[in-house]
Design an enzyme around this catalytic site. Structure first.
Site, mmCIF file in Angstrom:
data_model
loop_
_atom_site.group_PDB
_atom_site.id
_atom_site.type_symbol
_atom_site.label_atom_id
_atom_site.label_comp_id
_atom_site.label_asym_id
_atom_site.label_seq_id
_atom_site.Cartn_x
_atom_site.Cartn_y
_atom_site.Cartn_z
ATOM 1 N N SER A 37 48.527 42.819 50.375
ATOM 2 C CA SER A 37 48.611 42.700 51.836
ATOM 3 C C SER A 37 47.237 42.480 52.455
ATOM 4 O O SER A 37 46.207 42.769 51.845
ATOM 5 C CB SER A 37 49.188 43.993 52.432
HETATM 6 N N1 SAH Z 1 49.269 48.032 46.503
HETATM 7 C C1 SAH Z 1 48.957 46.663 46.117
HETATM 8 C C2 SAH Z 1 50.057 45.717 46.554
HETATM 9 C C3 SAH Z 1 50.806 45.169 45.411
HETATM 10 S S1 SAH Z 1 52.254 44.254 45.849
HETATM 11 C C4 SAH Z 1 47.611 46.262 46.681
HETATM 12 O O1 SAH Z 1 46.929 47.080 47.258
HETATM 13 O O2 SAH Z 1 47.229 45.108 46.499
HETATM 14 C C5 SAH Z 1 53.518 45.411 45.398
HETATM 15 C C6 SAH Z 1 53.566 45.758 43.945
HETATM 16 O O3 SAH Z 1 54.709 46.587 43.746
HETATM 17 C C7 SAH Z 1 53.736 44.563 42.990
HETATM 18 O O4 SAH Z 1 52.646 44.528 42.133
HETATM 19 C C8 SAH Z 1 55.039 44.885 42.242
HETATM 20 O O5 SAH Z 1 54.994 44.528 40.880
HETATM 21 C C9 SAH Z 1 55.140 46.394 42.423
HETATM 22 N N2 SAH Z 1 56.473 46.955 42.248
HETATM 23 C C10 SAH Z 1 57.675 46.469 42.655
HETATM 24 N N3 SAH Z 1 58.671 47.302 42.301
HETATM 25 C C11 SAH Z 1 58.083 48.349 41.645
HETATM 26 C C12 SAH Z 1 58.577 49.536 41.021
HETATM 27 N N4 SAH Z 1 59.871 49.835 40.967
HETATM 28 N N5 SAH Z 1 57.688 50.381 40.463
HETATM 29 C C13 SAH Z 1 56.360 50.116 40.482
HETATM 30 N N6 SAH Z 1 55.838 49.014 41.031
HETATM 31 C C14 SAH Z 1 56.679 48.141 41.615
#
Ligand code: SAH
Length: 187
Positions: A37
């Site tokens: 984000s």
């Molecule tokens: N927090 C990150 C944003 C990553 S986008 C940042 O600071 O850049 C959201 C992430 O959630 C993705 O990498 C995706 O693979 C992960 N995700 C989706 N479902 C998930 C689940 N059930 N358990 C763990 N991670 C998950």
């Protein structure tokens, strides 16, 4: 709060070929069809946890570790879980490389929370679902906070909740934003 964002070099938490995009307040693609984000949204969500610096925080959805790095400056300890093992591995390396040592990265399915590390004073979910998985709610201390994007009629609303004896109480809506889906299961 803005200090914490300022302390994290975002270009170290995006793929090397996307570093030029990291200085803009825009989402950046991080591989595996996922995005990180914009920093202003990360800041707004982290601020809504109202951390004082003593808390243990759980993040669901590590990606490449950017938000975990921001949280590491606002809390005592951060546990973060990522379902894509490759992203989890890269996040661990990114956090190590900037000398952050209070973040534990776990590869796995965050819809179950992290029972081995629970309870948590605050939880932040970085991927959207129609509801909050009950296992996560159970791992928040009474009075603790949760910030999460919740899909409502095709739009994700970022909501702030508190954990009460009976479960979660919605406190307020922070903003509407696009998020990748929270997917059950892990790679
Ligand atoms: N927090 C990150 C944003 C990553 S986008 C940042 O600071 O850049 C959201 C992430 O959630 C993705 O990498 C995706 O693979 C992960 N995700 C989706 N479902 C998930 C689940 N059930 N358990 C763990 N991670 C998950």
């Amino acid at each position: 709060m803005l200090d914490a964002v300022g302390e994290v070099p975002r270009e170290r938490f995006v793929p090397p070929d996307r570093r030029a995009e990291a200085s803009r307040d825009r989402p950046v693609r991080i591989g595996q069809d996922q995005t990180t984000s914009q920093p202003s949204l990360v800041a707004m969500m982290c601020a809504a946890l109202e951390l004082r610096g003593t808390e243990r925080v759980l993040e669901i959805g590590t990606g490449l570790g950017y938000q975990a790095a921001v949280l590491s400056h606002l809390a005592a300890e951060v546990c973060t879980v990522e379902r894509h093992a490759e992203l989890a591995e890269a996040a661990r390396r990114n956090l190590d490389a900037v000398g952050i040592d209070n973040v534990t990265v776990v590869a796995g399915d965050g819809t179950r929370g992290l029972p081995d590390h629970a309870p948590f004073d605050a939880v932040i979910i970085a991927a959207a679902a129609p509801g909050i998985p009950p296992a996560i709610t159970e791992q928040i201390v009474r009075g603790g906070r949760l910030v999460a994007p919740v899909s409502q009629r095709g739009v994700e609303q970022v909501l702030v909740y508190t954990r009460d004896p009976d479960g979660l109480t919605e406190q307020r809506r922070l903003t509407a934003a696009r998020f990748v889906p929270l997917v059950t299961g892990s790679d």
